[in-house]
Write a protein that holds these residues in place. Structure first.
Motif, PDB file in Angstrom:
ATOM      1  N   VAL A 171       1.210  -1.110  -0.239  1.00 53.24           N
ATOM      2  CA  VAL A 171      -0.071  -0.246   0.284  1.00 53.24           C
ATOM      3  C   VAL A 171       0.960   1.029   0.027  1.00 53.24           C
ATOM      4  N   VAL A 172       0.505   2.040  -0.738  1.00 49.22           N
ATOM      5  CA  VAL A 172       1.236   2.974  -1.216  1.00 49.22           C
ATOM      6  C   VAL A 172       1.050   4.584  -0.936  1.00 49.22           C
ATOM      7  N   LEU A 173       1.609   5.798  -0.207  1.00 51.93           N
ATOM      8  CA  LEU A 173       0.905   6.870  -0.877  1.00 51.93           C
ATOM      9  C   LEU A 173       1.458   7.393  -1.846  1.00 51.93           C
ATOM     10  N   GLY A 174       0.767   8.111  -2.317  1.00 54.02           N
ATOM     11  CA  GLY A 174       1.075   8.501  -4.095  1.00 54.02           C
ATOM     12  C   GLY A 174       0.417   9.817  -3.917  1.00 54.02           C
ATOM     13  N   GLY A 175       0.973  10.291  -4.975  1.00 56.31           N
ATOM     14  CA  GLY A 175       0.147  12.100  -4.501  1.00 56.31           C
ATOM     15  C   GLY A 175      -0.634  12.104  -5.916  1.00 56.31           C
ATOM     16  N   ALA A 176      -1.659  13.480  -5.480  1.00 51.36           N
ATOM     17  CA  ALA A 176      -2.741  14.161  -6.216  1.00 51.36           C
ATOM     18  C   ALA A 176      -2.590  14.666  -7.719  1.00 51.36           C
ATOM     19  N   GLY A 177      -1.345  14.700  -8.209  1.00 52.95           N
ATOM     20  CA  GLY A 177      -1.145  15.302  -9.448  1.00 52.95           C
ATOM     21  C   GLY A 177      -1.891  14.605 -10.435  1.00 52.95           C
ATOM     22  N   SER A 178      -1.831  13.341 -10.870  1.00 54.93           N
ATOM     23  CA  SER A 178      -2.924  12.614 -11.600  1.00 54.93           C
ATOM     24  C   SER A 178      -3.811  12.232 -11.412  1.00 54.93           C
ATOM     25  N   LEU A 179      -4.494  13.166 -10.818  1.00 53.80           N
ATOM     26  CA  LEU A 179      -5.870  13.001 -10.206  1.00 53.80           C
ATOM     27  C   LEU A 179      -6.834  13.697 -11.816  1.00 53.80           C
ATOM     28  N   LEU A 180      -7.768  13.377 -11.920  1.00 53.21           N
ATOM     29  CA  LEU A 180      -8.413  13.652 -13.146  1.00 53.21           C
ATOM     30  C   LEU A 180      -8.991  14.856 -12.409  1.00 53.21           C
ATOM     31  N   THR A 181      -9.511  15.892 -13.731  1.00 53.59           N
ATOM     32  CA  THR A 181     -10.125  17.153 -13.136  1.00 53.59           C
ATOM     33  C   THR A 181     -11.297  17.668 -13.682  1.00 53.59           C
ATOM     34  N   ALA A 182     -11.241  16.464 -15.252  1.00 55.20           N
ATOM     35  CA  ALA A 182     -12.048  16.691 -16.481  1.00 55.20           C
ATOM     36  C   ALA A 182     -11.339  15.164 -16.867  1.00 55.20           C
ATOM     37  N   PRO A 183     -12.385  14.782 -17.682  1.00 50.41           N
ATOM     38  CA  PRO A 183     -11.786  13.499 -19.119  1.00 50.41           C
ATOM     39  C   PRO A 183     -10.536  13.986 -19.188  1.00 50.41           C
ATOM     40  N   ASN A 218       7.538  16.528  -7.870  1.00 44.08           N
ATOM     41  CA  ASN A 218       6.960  15.428  -7.313  1.00 44.08           C
ATOM     42  C   ASN A 218       5.982  14.587  -7.821  1.00 44.08           C
ATOM     43  N   ALA A 219       5.254  16.111  -8.248  1.00 46.11           N
ATOM     44  CA  ALA A 219       4.128  15.803  -9.385  1.00 46.11           C
ATOM     45  C   ALA A 219       4.588  14.377  -9.829  1.00 46.11           C
ATOM     46  N   SER A 220       5.303  14.779 -11.021  1.00 46.96           N
ATOM     47  CA  SER A 220       5.622  14.718 -12.484  1.00 46.96           C
ATOM     48  C   SER A 220       6.108  12.896 -11.588  1.00 46.96           C
ATOM     49  N   ALA A 221       7.148  12.744 -10.625  1.00 49.07           N
ATOM     50  CA  ALA A 221       7.364  12.054 -10.455  1.00 49.07           C
ATOM     51  C   ALA A 221       6.568  10.900  -9.485  1.00 49.07           C
ATOM     52  N   GLN A 222       5.668  10.957  -8.825  1.00 49.51           N
ATOM     53  CA  GLN A 222       4.598  10.492  -8.823  1.00 49.51           C
ATOM     54  C   GLN A 222       3.828  10.320  -9.546  1.00 49.51           C
ATOM     55  N   ASN A 223       3.445  10.883 -10.718  1.00 53.80           N
ATOM     56  CA  ASN A 223       2.926  10.391 -11.942  1.00 53.80           C
ATOM     57  C   ASN A 223       3.426   9.535 -12.295  1.00 53.80           C
ATOM     58  N   GLU A 224       4.619   8.706 -12.657  1.00 52.81           N
ATOM     59  CA  GLU A 224       5.099   8.515 -13.087  1.00 52.81           C
ATOM     60  C   GLU A 224       5.184   7.176 -12.341  1.00 52.81           C
ATOM     61  N   ALA A 225       5.846   7.097 -11.246  1.00 52.26           N
ATOM     62  CA  ALA A 225       4.996   5.712  -9.753  1.00 52.26           C
ATOM     63  C   ALA A 225       4.422   5.116 -10.598  1.00 52.26           C
ATOM     64  N   LEU A 226       2.802   6.142 -10.725  1.00 57.26           N
ATOM     65  CA  LEU A 226       1.671   5.082 -10.255  1.00 57.26           C
ATOM     66  C   LEU A 226       1.671   4.218 -12.161  1.00 57.26           C
ATOM     67  N   GLU A 227       1.704   5.029 -13.546  1.00 59.28           N
ATOM     68  CA  GLU A 227       2.073   3.826 -14.250  1.00 59.28           C
ATOM     69  C   GLU A 227       3.058   2.643 -14.255  1.00 59.28           C
ATOM     70  N   MET A 228       4.096   2.849 -13.222  1.00 54.09           N
ATOM     71  CA  MET A 228       4.964   1.815 -13.040  1.00 54.09           C
ATOM     72  C   MET A 228       3.867   0.460 -12.748  1.00 54.09           C
ATOM     73  N   TYR A 229       4.049   1.178 -11.347  1.00 54.92           N
ATOM     74  CA  TYR A 229       2.612   0.370 -10.441  1.00 54.92           C
ATOM     75  C   TYR A 229       1.438  -0.375 -12.170  1.00 54.92           C
ATOM     76  N   ARG A 230       0.780   0.368 -12.334  1.00 54.16           N
ATOM     77  CA  ARG A 230       0.115   0.374 -13.112  1.00 54.16           C
ATOM     78  C   ARG A 230       0.388  -0.818 -14.169  1.00 54.16           C
ATOM     79  N   GLN A 231       1.668  -1.315 -14.509  1.00 54.31           N
ATOM     80  CA  GLN A 231       2.060  -2.574 -15.198  1.00 54.31           C
ATOM     81  C   GLN A 231       1.722  -3.526 -14.269  1.00 54.31           C
ATOM     82  N   VAL A 232       2.122  -3.625 -13.446  1.00 51.63           N
ATOM     83  CA  VAL A 232       2.437  -4.441 -12.259  1.00 51.63           C
ATOM     84  C   VAL A 232       1.130  -5.165 -11.938  1.00 51.63           C
ATOM     85  N   SER A 233       0.982  -6.936 -12.095  1.00 55.00           N
ATOM     86  CA  SER A 233       0.466  -7.811 -12.022  1.00 55.00           C
ATOM     87  C   SER A 233       0.219  -8.941 -11.049  1.00 55.00           C
ATOM     88  N   ASP A 234       1.505  -8.860 -10.486  1.00 49.61           N
ATOM     89  CA  ASP A 234       1.885 -10.205  -9.581  1.00 49.61           C
ATOM     90  C   ASP A 234       2.034  -9.475  -8.119  1.00 49.61           C
TER      91      ASP A 234
END
Length: 214
Positions: free
Chosen positions: A104-116, A133-149
């Motif tokens: 369970v990871v504390l992420g950032g708010a920068g990648s949250l959507l305000t509109a589509p 910071n927000a750009s790095a958190q966005n990159e981290a989220l995309e890394m996790y989204r590639q993880v299925s195991d």
């Protein structure tokens, strides 16, 4: 549960630590120096670099799950991407060396959507000091989204998270920015910690990002 928690000395990490301890969990808090302010309850302090996969694997032994609340030191010389993306890579690789799958990871708010298709970080009013910071958190989220195991959960705060009252109130969302009736996006650190600890216990959002706010 026995929880290994990286970033236990930060404002949010220390509050999550306290919340988990008060619920009866044993927390091993990891910081760079091994020094934390938590000295009571079911707590053990350890030193370690979350950017090193073998350190992650070694420290995780004997625990039920891993929590990351790491972040660069504000006002220091830390490189946001080195800390956040480096930790993400090591947590993924390190847990793959163990039998532990829950993260369970504390992420950032920068990648949250305000509109589509429009993220918080895309706003022309987004503070320059938080962009790295927000750009790095966005990159981290995309890394996790590639993880299925691994059974990861990425927990994003609202735009504003700060010290305040512990009311027990919060709302849970997904990829969209949560706002209240006044259009504000905020939460106190203690209430965010409640929602975070609830997700640690319930595991209701596996391989997903959630957001917490009032």
């Amino acid at each position: 549960m026995r929880v290994l928690l990286f970033g236990a000395s930060g404002n949010i990490g220390s509050t999550i630590t306290h919340e988990l301890i008060t619920r009866g969990h044993h927390v091993t808090g990891v910081t760079r120096t091994g020094n934390t302010t938590t000295t009571t309850g079911n707590y053990t302090a350890r030193a370690g670099d979350v950017r090193d996969a073998r350190t992650v694997a070694a420290l995780a032994e004997g625990h039920d799950l891993v929590v990351s609340a790491i972040g660069p030191r504000h006002g220091g010389n830390d490189d946001d991407r080195d800390i956040i993306v480096g930790a993400t890579a090591a947590l993924i690789s390190g847990l793959r060396l163990t039998d532990i799958t829950r993260l369970v990871v504390l992420g950032g708010a920068g990648s949250l959507l305000t509109a589509p298709g429009v993220r918080v970080i895309d706003s022309p009013h987004f503070p320059e000091m938080w962009k790295a910071n927000a750009s790095a958190q966005n990159e981290a989220l995309e890394m996790y989204r590639q993880v299925s195991d691994l059974d990861w959960t990425f927990v994003s705060p609202p735009k504003l998270i700060e010290p305040g009252e512990r009311t027990g109130a919060y709302r849970k969302g997904g990829d969209e920015l949560l706002t209240d009736a006044n259009g504000d996006s905020k939460i106190s650190i203690p209430d965010f910690a409640i929602g975070f600890a609830d997700e640690v216990e319930r595991g209701s959002a596996i391989r997903a990002r959630i957001s917490l706010a009032y």
